[in-house]
Design an enzyme around this catalytic site. Structure first.
Site, short mmCIF file in Angstrom:
data_model
loop_
_atom_site.label_atom_id
_atom_site.label_comp_id
_atom_site.label_asym_id
_atom_site.label_seq_id
_atom_site.Cartn_x
_atom_site.Cartn_y
_atom_site.Cartn_z
N CYS A 85 40.58 43.91 -8.34
CA CYS A 85 39.44 43.33 -9.05
C CYS A 85 38.65 42.41 -8.12
CB CYS A 85 39.90 42.65 -10.34
SG CYS A 85 38.52 42.31 -11.49
N HIS A 186 42.30 47.31 -12.97
CA HIS A 186 43.52 46.50 -12.99
C HIS A 186 44.74 47.42 -13.12
CE1 HIS A 186 41.93 42.35 -13.32
NE2 HIS A 186 40.89 42.96 -13.88
N GLU A 188 47.77 46.63 -13.17
CA GLU A 188 48.77 45.98 -14.03
C GLU A 188 48.47 46.13 -15.50
OE1 GLU A 188 45.66 42.79 -13.48
OE2 GLU A 188 46.45 44.50 -12.33
#
Length: 206
Positions: A85, A186, A188
């Site tokens: 990001c 992202h 995650e």
């Protein structure tokens, strides 16, 4: 012996989520660290980032010796690097949020406010969207990932763009050169796609 990963803590990333995702992907030793020496000697380096470009770059620069340590690990020793990001956006020459602010300059280009052709499309670009590879790369495959950003990386050299997505206009989803990769999405938060991406990063030997 598994690689030692330096997950850089500069107060500008969702560190625990990234750490947990790396562990789920099979990472061994993870140093969540603001210590330049830990970064300098790491086998892999991960730079997360959430927030404004200038604030993130300022926080990273405020850690004495950190940028030099990153440069030594990544460019001096050739260790794999992942920016996530804003961590990807900091690779640019400059960010244009509340003025012009210099970035790391590892990948040529500028980070600018997104301007979709369709004014009905909202900014920030938030939620699930596609990842469309622009050229072959061992870490990037087609799929869907989670995005949350208002600014996008306008890359100078098209050869440095690894993937695109779409939000009223083409948007850079991933960049890379040599042992450096950055993703706007992202991992995650991207469930199976993100986990598979991180598994590839952990196995990557550029």
């Amino acid at each position: 012996m598994r690689d030692r990963i330096a997950l850089i803590d500069y107060g500008a990333g969702n560190l625990r989520s990234v750490e947990n995702a790396l562990r789920a992907a099979g990472a061994g030793a993870i140093d969540v660290t603001a210590d330049p020496n830990a970064v300098r000697t790491a086998d892999r380096v991960v730079l997360p980032g959430v927030g404004a470009f200038a604030a993130c770059m300022g926080a990273l620069s405020a850690i004495d010796g950190m940028i030099a340590a990153m440069d030594e690990a990544v460019h001096g020793r050739g260790m794999p690097f992942l920016g996530i990001c804003v961590g990807m956006q900091l690779l640019a020459d400059a960010g244009h949020e509340y003025g012009r602010h210099a970035g790391l300059g590892w990948i040529g280009g500028d980070v600018r406010l997104m301007r979709p052709h369709d004014p009905a499309l909202k900014i920030p670009h938030m939620g699930w969207n596609d990842v469309r590879p622009s050229r072959p790369h061992p870490l990037i495959v087609p799929g869907e990932a989670y995005y949350l950003h208002s600014y996008a990386f306008e890359v100078s050299d098209p050869a440095d763009v690894l993937a695109l997505t779409e939000h009223g206009a083409p948007v850079t989803a991933a960049v890379g050169r040599d042992n450096v990769v950055g993703v706007q999405f992202h991992p995650e938060k991207s469930q199976a796609y993100g986990l598979a991406f991180l598994e590839k990063f952990l196995a990557w030997r550029p």
